[in-house]
Design a protein around this motif. Sequence first.
Motif, PDB file in Angstrom:
ATOM      1  N   LEU A 111       9.886  63.666  53.287  1.00 15.16           N
ATOM      2  CA  LEU A 111      11.059  64.233  52.603  1.00 15.16           C
ATOM      3  C   LEU A 111      12.212  64.509  53.579  1.00 15.16           C
ATOM      4  O   LEU A 111      13.369  64.216  53.285  1.00 15.16           O
ATOM      5  CB  LEU A 111      10.635  65.523  51.889  1.00 15.16           C
ATOM      6  N   LEU A 131      14.086  67.467  43.616  1.00 24.93           N
ATOM      7  CA  LEU A 131      12.881  66.630  43.590  1.00 24.93           C
ATOM      8  C   LEU A 131      12.468  66.485  42.131  1.00 24.93           C
ATOM      9  O   LEU A 131      12.205  67.494  41.455  1.00 24.93           O
ATOM     10  CB  LEU A 131      11.763  67.280  44.408  1.00 24.93           C
ATOM     11  N   ASP A 134       9.530  68.196  40.089  1.00 28.03           N
ATOM     12  CA  ASP A 134       9.652  69.544  39.536  1.00 28.03           C
ATOM     13  C   ASP A 134      10.631  69.505  38.364  1.00 28.03           C
ATOM     14  O   ASP A 134      11.830  69.314  38.553  1.00 28.03           O
ATOM     15  CB  ASP A 134      10.159  70.525  40.609  1.00 28.03           C
ATOM     16  N   TYR A 171       2.456  73.611  49.100  1.00 29.26           N
ATOM     17  CA  TYR A 171       3.894  73.928  49.137  1.00 29.26           C
ATOM     18  C   TYR A 171       4.390  74.300  50.530  1.00 29.26           C
ATOM     19  O   TYR A 171       3.596  74.641  51.406  1.00 29.26           O
ATOM     20  CB  TYR A 171       4.161  75.151  48.243  1.00 29.26           C
ATOM     21  N   GLY A 172       5.736  74.311  50.646  1.00 31.96           N
ATOM     22  CA  GLY A 172       6.362  75.045  51.727  1.00 31.96           C
ATOM     23  C   GLY A 172       6.334  76.510  51.310  1.00 31.96           C
ATOM     24  O   GLY A 172       6.536  76.827  50.142  1.00 31.96           O
ATOM     25  N   GLU A 196       5.254  74.663  56.245  1.00 30.74           N
ATOM     26  CA  GLU A 196       4.907  73.634  55.259  1.00 30.74           C
ATOM     27  C   GLU A 196       3.398  73.555  55.064  1.00 30.74           C
ATOM     28  O   GLU A 196       2.637  73.416  56.025  1.00 30.74           O
ATOM     29  CB  GLU A 196       5.446  72.270  55.720  1.00 30.74           C
ATOM     30  N   LYS A 197       2.978  73.671  53.826  1.00 35.06           N
ATOM     31  CA  LYS A 197       1.586  73.495  53.408  1.00 35.06           C
ATOM     32  C   LYS A 197       0.581  74.243  54.305  1.00 35.06           C
ATOM     33  O   LYS A 197      -0.298  73.631  54.928  1.00 35.06           O
ATOM     34  CB  LYS A 197       1.253  72.009  53.328  1.00 35.06           C
ATOM     35  N   ILE A 209       8.125  77.241  47.982  1.00 34.40           N
ATOM     36  CA  ILE A 209       9.386  76.511  47.791  1.00 34.40           C
ATOM     37  C   ILE A 209       9.191  75.486  46.671  1.00 34.40           C
ATOM     38  O   ILE A 209       8.217  74.738  46.656  1.00 34.40           O
ATOM     39  CB  ILE A 209       9.797  75.797  49.094  1.00 34.40           C
ATOM     40  N   ILE A 210      10.121  75.483  45.743  1.00 37.18           N
ATOM     41  CA  ILE A 210      10.119  74.525  44.629  1.00 37.18           C
ATOM     42  C   ILE A 210      11.222  73.499  44.920  1.00 37.18           C
ATOM     43  O   ILE A 210      12.160  73.797  45.660  1.00 37.18           O
ATOM     44  CB  ILE A 210      10.365  75.292  43.306  1.00 37.18           C
ATOM     45  N   GLY A 211      11.123  72.313  44.318  1.00 37.24           N
ATOM     46  CA  GLY A 211      11.998  71.210  44.729  1.00 37.24           C
ATOM     47  C   GLY A 211      13.463  71.282  44.337  1.00 37.24           C
ATOM     48  O   GLY A 211      14.010  70.353  43.729  1.00 37.24           O
ATOM     49  N   TYR A 213      17.173  72.550  46.350  1.00 39.38           N
ATOM     50  CA  TYR A 213      17.740  73.071  47.590  1.00 39.38           C
ATOM     51  C   TYR A 213      19.254  72.933  47.550  1.00 39.38           C
ATOM     52  O   TYR A 213      19.778  71.952  47.016  1.00 39.38           O
ATOM     53  CB  TYR A 213      17.270  72.251  48.796  1.00 39.38           C
ATOM     54  N   GLN A 235       9.077  66.717  57.827  1.00 37.14           N
ATOM     55  CA  GLN A 235       9.143  67.657  56.711  1.00 37.14           C
ATOM     56  C   GLN A 235      10.490  68.380  56.650  1.00 37.14           C
ATOM     57  O   GLN A 235      10.984  68.866  57.669  1.00 37.14           O
ATOM     58  CB  GLN A 235       8.016  68.700  56.835  1.00 37.14           C
ATOM     59  N   THR A 237      10.903  71.242  55.298  1.00 36.68           N
ATOM     60  CA  THR A 237      10.617  72.650  55.639  1.00 36.68           C
ATOM     61  C   THR A 237      10.721  72.872  57.148  1.00 36.68           C
ATOM     62  O   THR A 237      11.236  73.897  57.590  1.00 36.68           O
ATOM     63  CB  THR A 237       9.206  73.038  55.132  1.00 36.68           C
ATOM     64  N   ARG A 258       9.028  76.236  35.326  1.00 39.60           N
ATOM     65  CA  ARG A 258       8.922  75.018  36.128  1.00 39.60           C
ATOM     66  C   ARG A 258       7.579  74.334  35.866  1.00 39.60           C
ATOM     67  O   ARG A 258       6.547  74.978  35.771  1.00 39.60           O
ATOM     68  CB  ARG A 258       9.047  75.396  37.604  1.00 39.60           C
TER      69      ARG A 258
HETATM   70  C1  G1P Z   1       7.667  69.050  48.782  1.00 38.06           C
HETATM   71  C2  G1P Z   1       8.067  69.951  49.947  1.00 38.06           C
HETATM   72  C3  G1P Z   1       7.425  71.322  49.806  1.00 38.06           C
HETATM   73  C4  G1P Z   1       7.774  71.923  48.459  1.00 38.06           C
HETATM   74  C5  G1P Z   1       7.406  70.943  47.321  1.00 38.06           C
HETATM   75  C6  G1P Z   1       7.936  71.461  45.988  1.00 38.06           C
HETATM   76  O1  G1P Z   1       6.289  68.773  48.883  1.00 38.06           O
HETATM   77  O2  G1P Z   1       7.670  69.334  51.174  1.00 38.06           O
HETATM   78  O3  G1P Z   1       7.865  72.182  50.842  1.00 38.06           O
HETATM   79  O4  G1P Z   1       7.091  73.154  48.303  1.00 38.06           O
HETATM   80  O5  G1P Z   1       7.972  69.656  47.539  1.00 38.06           O
HETATM   81  O6  G1P Z   1       7.532  70.661  44.923  1.00 38.06           O
HETATM   82  P1  G1P Z   1       5.557  67.586  48.046  1.00 38.06           P
HETATM   83  O7  G1P Z   1       5.313  68.140  46.681  1.00 38.06           O
HETATM   84  O8  G1P Z   1       6.492  66.434  48.050  1.00 38.06           O
HETATM   85  O9  G1P Z   1       4.284  67.320  48.795  1.00 38.06           O
END
Ligand code: G1P
Length: 294
Positions: A111, A131, A134, A171-172, A196-197, A209-211, A213, A235, A237, A258
């Motif tokens: 990302l 993203l 979401d 998630y982040g 992150e994760k 964190i949700i997608g 920003y 990442q 994050t 969401r």
């Molecule tokens: C991404 C981001 C993550 C965030 C998430 C939200 O992760 O890297 O920090 O919390 O989106 O949906 P992914 O879902 O692409 O693994």
Amino acid sequence: MFTSIRKAVLPVAGLGTRFLPATKAQPKEMLPIVDKPLVQYAVEEVAASGIPLVIFVTGRGKDAIEDHFDVSFELERQLAGRGKEELRRQIRSISGLLQMTYVRQKHPLGLGHAILTARDLVGEEPFAVLLSDDVIDSRVPCIKQMMDVFEHYGRSVVAIQRVDRSAVSSYGVIKGHPVEDRAWHGRLFRIEDMVEKPEPRKAPSNLAIIGRYILTPAIFDKLAQTRRGAGGEIQLTDGLHRLLENEPIYGLIFEGKRYDAGDKLGFLQATVELALKRPDLGKPFRQYLKSLKL
Ligand code: G1P
């Protein structure tokens, strides 16, 4: 300093492995919730927030997304010929939603790397990121809620939500303290740290964190310095974590529901709940669900 957001970046280059085989020959962003592809929910959120330009960060096998937002003369002519004027109007309005531009992410490096790929098209101004996994159903579009925070503080803003501790590793996750600002009723946080994760026992909180920003352009230099992190990817994050050294970042617990449509169960939940809210389908669908007597 820019106070308004004029550009939204939509990263759509991901492989969609979680939805194989459905995503073998079509982009995951084109999977429909009821009758609308995931990516269109995000684009409509951008349009409803008053942002005029979408920058798609795309990749191989994603042509269907470009076609979806293009004018389809053949289809329109057929629909017009069959007297399906309302449907023709709907199809046409998709292509007229916004101005759109495309850039290719040539390597699937994550990302953060996708955002960096949009650097030349964004330039030196703040921008939004959505993203499409979401899907957020809310009265005021989620990204608009965050733009209101940006207009006030002029700093980056990430959407956050409380999740089960056991789920934080998807998630982040942020650590922060609530901002004393009555406008946001305890929903606005000043971020102190983010990771992150994380493993649940190492997570700094359960604020995920949700997608969505809003980012200041200073993120680009930070992403350019960011090495591969979780999952071997660059990442966002981690880039934001670096940005924290120079600029405050805020987290907003947004208002709305969401759905994690990047996950099979979340996708089904979104399908059922959004179908129930549809004026044309809600009633018969509710009756059908009741008849299942689960
Ligand atoms: C991404 C981001 C993550 C965030 C998430 C939200 O992760 O890297 O920090 O919390 O989106 O949906 P992914 O879902 O692409 O693994």
